[in-house]
Design an enzyme around this catalytic site. Sequence first.
Site, PDB file in Angstrom:
ATOM      1  N   GLU A 165       3.384  -4.025  -3.349  1.00 12.17           N
ATOM      2  CA  GLU A 165       2.284  -4.614  -3.293  1.00 12.17           C
ATOM      3  C   GLU A 165       1.809  -5.881  -4.773  1.00 12.17           C
ATOM      4  O   GLU A 165       0.655  -5.869  -4.752  1.00 12.17           O
ATOM      5  CB  GLU A 165       0.954  -3.952  -3.192  1.00 12.17           C
ATOM      6  CG  GLU A 165       0.596  -3.581  -2.007  1.00 12.17           C
ATOM      7  CD  GLU A 165      -0.350  -2.573  -2.069  1.00 12.17           C
ATOM      8  OE1 GLU A 165      -1.231  -1.159  -0.315  1.00 12.17           O
ATOM      9  OE2 GLU A 165      -0.629  -1.365  -2.670  1.00 12.17           O
TER      10      GLU A 165
HETATM   11  C1  TNX Z   1      -1.185   1.668  -0.258  1.00 11.23           C
HETATM   12  S1  TNX Z   1       1.927   2.708  -0.970  1.00 11.23           S
HETATM   13  C2  TNX Z   1      -0.251   1.850  -1.610  1.00 11.23           C
HETATM   14  C3  TNX Z   1      -1.427   2.314  -2.634  1.00 11.23           C
HETATM   15  C4  TNX Z   1      -2.395   2.812  -2.072  1.00 11.23           C
HETATM   16  C5  TNX Z   1      -1.894   3.539  -1.284  1.00 11.23           C
HETATM   17  C6  TNX Z   1      -3.406   4.187  -0.611  1.00 11.23           C
HETATM   18  C7  TNX Z   1       2.256   1.655  -1.905  1.00 11.23           C
HETATM   19  C8  TNX Z   1       2.971   1.928  -2.248  1.00 11.23           C
HETATM   20  N1  TNX Z   1       0.662   1.469  -1.798  1.00 11.23           N
HETATM   21  O1  TNX Z   1      -1.267   1.640  -3.849  1.00 11.23           O
HETATM   22  O2  TNX Z   1      -2.480   3.830  -3.080  1.00 11.23           O
HETATM   23  O3  TNX Z   1      -1.491   2.559   0.118  1.00 11.23           O
HETATM   24  O4  TNX Z   1      -3.328   4.434   1.094  1.00 11.23           O
END
Ligand code: TNX
Length: 532
Positions: free
Chosen positions: A348
């Site tokens: 992300e």
């Molecule tokens: C996505 S999973 C994220 C996390 C969040 C999570 C909450 C991932 C690699 N990144 O930063 O905590 O969703 O469900």
Amino acid sequence: MKLTLRTLAALAVLSVSSCQAPNSIPLDEAGIIPIPRSVTSKSGAFELNSESSIQLIGAGGDLTRVGNFLAEKLRPATGYAIPVSAEKGDLILELTGGEASEKYGIEITDDGVRITSTSAAGLYYGTQTLIKALPVEIENSSVVDADWTIGNGKIEDEPEFAYRGAMLDVARHFISVEDVKHYIDQMGSLKYNYLHLHLSDDQGWRIEIKSWPKLTEIGGKTEVGGTEGGFYTQAEYSDIVKYAADRFMTVVPEIDMPGHTNAALAAYAELNPGVNLPDGDFATMTEGKIDFDILDKNPEPAEIYTGIEVGFSTFATNKEITYTFVEDVIRELVELTPGPYIHIGGDESHVTEKDDYIYFVERVQGIVTKYGKTSIGWDEIATAKLAPGSVAQFWALEENAKLAKEQGNQILMSPAKRAYLDMQYDSTSRLGLHWAAYIELDDSYNWDPATYADGINKTDILGVEAPLWTETITNRADIEYMAFPRLAALAEVAWSSNERRNWESFQKRIAQQGKRWDINGIGFYRSPKVNW
Ligand code: TNX
């Protein structure tokens, strides 16, 4: 006496149990999770008694540790002394010759129990199985009256996947050393062998880095919601690593970057790209991008962040100071890490330009390699060139998993729709998020890692990991409510073959496991899918 159905049933039970040791459960009906590869029941039973003792065959400190582990597990509830030595005993732990593997065997006869393996880890898994084959009362911490019998028979077992992991996000809400150890104990009882610690994120930096002390001084101060945060000193972290290693578990430390880095950016101004990212409307930041031409030579530090949005922060990927920083952090982490993996995050990074992201991931993998370790990263890292051996942790995008496979790299399976322990069970769950799915117990159980993602087969998969993100989770009770019983379901997904797994069988066995959790004071979610 009036013969009711109930008295008839009681008489029937009496007559059956009189021909073998009292109340012994046939071995193949014991509530063993994860289900072993093969279990064969025979008539009769072994009964643990006040003369029982553990005999170690083979050498090594690890073997002694497994022997003591078993003894310590058996003593409190039985009140028996259970000495551990090389002398003849009725509970035999035998290290056999041959190439070390996690495979183990157990043979139970009237006279005793023999657990064999080529490794101490295998013997440890064997003892975990043995404990689950005993009556649930064995979980008591003080003496109780029970028939300590195990039905005779044979177990042959070995894991389906080499990597069976669980992740704790200690960044969103800090988790104390004590609570991490408690989680490790539960993981160990389910034969997990990797603990991934998500040590940094926008809301907190949780590991002491001696060369960059403000990371924890400033970045470790708070957590989601603005409450007091915390961090592990290097000594505390090493204590966790040792505690895990004593249970044949490897810790994988994660520093999430280049996104999810606000805590570090708040601690050190120079790591910032030079624009101050707004504290508020992140949606526009997600879609927009940072104009690197307006790079400020002396950027301000980011503001401390205590919300739960994602995707708004990034390291300055085009400044040398960033790589000096990353190398210092990785070098210090590697010194604390006996295991093979360093997790570099990579998810992300919505405000990092694509090219910059790729440059960063490739360069950081190089640093990890330089220090003799292998990188793991969230599936997005597969959009970059992966170093040989680097592992992509699939959580969201099948395309990324495929990119990893095409590059000849392995995949760690953590599909958010199945494996995320922070997803709500249903719309009434008191904690959790639901952006990926509602995940009831059967949803976390009924999937096959080897067929889940199109084009990704068993040989492409290193293993399975169950992440617990902690945006909504603040204490041990919250952890337990979200992790149990799903952590047990995912343990079976990771350890047992798909052919061997069966929801109806799991339903019965998890009800037994629930009784164990009750005795241990673990407040698990009483899924309506199970007759607890
Ligand atoms: C996505 S999973 C994220 C996390 C969040 C999570 C909450 C991932 C690699 N990144 O930063 O905590 O969703 O469900």
